[in-house]
Enzyme design. Structure first.
Site, mmCIF file in Angstrom:
data_model
loop_
_atom_site.group_PDB
_atom_site.id
_atom_site.type_symbol
_atom_site.label_atom_id
_atom_site.label_comp_id
_atom_site.label_asym_id
_atom_site.label_seq_id
_atom_site.Cartn_x
_atom_site.Cartn_y
_atom_site.Cartn_z
ATOM 1 N N CYS A 87 0.892 -1.309 -0.236
ATOM 2 C CA CYS A 87 0.083 0.119 -0.043
ATOM 3 C C CYS A 87 1.089 1.222 0.028
ATOM 4 O O CYS A 87 1.512 1.633 -0.981
ATOM 5 C CB CYS A 87 -0.931 -0.013 1.165
ATOM 6 S SG CYS A 87 -2.356 1.150 1.194
ATOM 7 N N HIS A 196 -3.515 -5.670 1.155
ATOM 8 C CA HIS A 196 -2.864 -5.897 2.376
ATOM 9 C C HIS A 196 -2.707 -7.311 2.859
ATOM 10 O O HIS A 196 -3.674 -7.947 3.749
ATOM 11 C CB HIS A 196 -3.476 -4.912 3.422
ATOM 12 C CG HIS A 196 -3.137 -3.722 3.521
ATOM 13 N ND1 HIS A 196 -2.482 -2.701 3.983
ATOM 14 C CD2 HIS A 196 -3.749 -2.729 2.802
ATOM 15 C CE1 HIS A 196 -2.575 -1.595 3.813
ATOM 16 N NE2 HIS A 196 -3.376 -1.579 2.808
ATOM 17 N N GLU A 198 -0.752 -8.638 4.936
ATOM 18 C CA GLU A 198 -0.445 -8.681 6.399
ATOM 19 C C GLU A 198 -1.653 -8.587 7.208
ATOM 20 O O GLU A 198 -1.719 -9.174 8.513
ATOM 21 C CB GLU A 198 0.367 -7.523 6.744
ATOM 22 C CG GLU A 198 -0.173 -6.208 7.221
ATOM 23 C CD GLU A 198 -0.418 -5.358 6.089
ATOM 24 O OE1 GLU A 198 -0.497 -6.017 4.980
ATOM 25 O OE2 GLU A 198 -1.046 -4.382 6.101
#
Lengths: 229, 91
Positions: A87, A196, A198
């Site tokens: 991002c 994302h 994560e």
């Protein structure tokens, strides 16, 4: 011994803690790095997490790119150190020109926050080797400056060299050219993407899936393989 | 103090949805006849010392490496007339 993966915090970074956690869930050691330090604390790889570093002033990633730590990251990345930009981290990587193209305001001008289906287009990078090319994954996406642009020649080059790493499936959430969600450099050690991974490493939270964990297991395996080679 | 202005605009081929949103709002506000709007950035630099060739070269370098991202943006560097700068204080 396990691999040490640095996670950079800039002023305005939001996802550094989640990224550190993802690194640990994969079995590596997460090393917090501060934007004003020059020292990378002998990490084996670096993740630039999401957020709004320096308030996105000027352009997203434009000021972070000149931080003391990034000077070292750029130098090391050129020498082959694996770097993942997620991002805002992807925006920083395009501003450094380690990755070609640029990120602009979403074509519909709205902030997007959704679970996004992606196709992993290549398993030939340091961060995607645990996936298979063509594999479909679902991870959260949240951004307002997510529109990937580059000139036609650059886009053709990325396609020809197999450097389009991820593509949006079902819906293009931000007007990115050729549905590009992420790309890699020529060597495959530097990867950037808007979504994302994560936030999708444990079944309890996020998408309820662990589709993003592969980024972190990929790099861990590659680093340990390198250490034993 | 001399003022140098750097104007940064998206390249013509890059879609500018912010400019389009402004353009679409105009008729509703009673402003007719504007076919297109593109939105850019203007930087006003107050320069210490003379704005000579060397100073302008540095500003050009600053614009190219930092103020603009030349992958997506074009920029123009202009030296502003000194009387204009003096008259403009305080704004």
């Amino acid at each position: 011994m396990t691999a040490r993966i640095g996670v950079v915090t800039f002023p305005g970074t939001l996802d550094d803690r989640d990224t550190q956690r993802a690194v640990r869930v994969a079995g590596a050691e997460a090393v917090p790095l501060w934007h004003r330090d020059k020292d990378l604390k002998q990490v084996d790889a670096v993740v630039l997490p999401g957020g709004f570093s320096y308030g996105d002033y000027l352009r997203a990633g434009a000021i972070s790119r000149f931080s003391p730590l990034m000077e070292t990251v750029i130098e090391q990345a050129k020498g082959g150190m694996p770097v993942l930009g997620i991002c805002n981290g992807f925006q920083v990587l395009t501003e450094t020109h380690l990755l070609p193209g640029a990120m602009l305001r979403n074509n519909h001008l709205h902030f997007v926050c959704r679970d996004q289906k992606l196709r992993v287009e290549t398993d030939n990078t340091a961060w995607t080797s645990d996936y298979t090319a063509g594999q479909e994954i679902s991870v959260p996406l949240k951004n307002i400056d997510g529109r990937y642009v580059a000139d036609e020649r650059t886009l053709d080059m990325l396609e020809a060299e197999g450097r389009v790493a991820f593509r949006y499936l079902d819906l293009n959430p931000n007007g990115s050219l050729r549905d590009i969600a992420g790309i890699s450099n020529a060597a495959g050690n530097v990867v950037g993407l808007m979504p994302h991974p994560e936030h999708a490493v444990e079944p309890l939270v996020g998408t309820g899936r662990t589709d993003g964990l592969g980024f972190f297991t990929s790099i861990l395996k590659n680093l340990l393989k390198g250490a034993h080679a | 103090m001399a003022r140098v202005v750097v104007d940064v605009m998206l390249k013509p081929e890059i879609l500018d949805p912010q400019g389009q949103a402004v353009q679409r709002a105009l008729p509703r506000l009673g402003f007719q006849g504007i076919a297109d709007v593109r939105q850019g950035k203007r930087f006003e630099l107050e320069v210490e010392g003379p704005v000579d060739e060397a100073a302008l070269a540095r500003i050009h370098e600053m614009a190219e490496t930092f103020l603009a991202n030349t992958v997506i943006e074009d920029f123009v560097v202009k030296v502003e007339e000194p009387d204009h700068a003096a008259a403009g204080e305080p704004k």
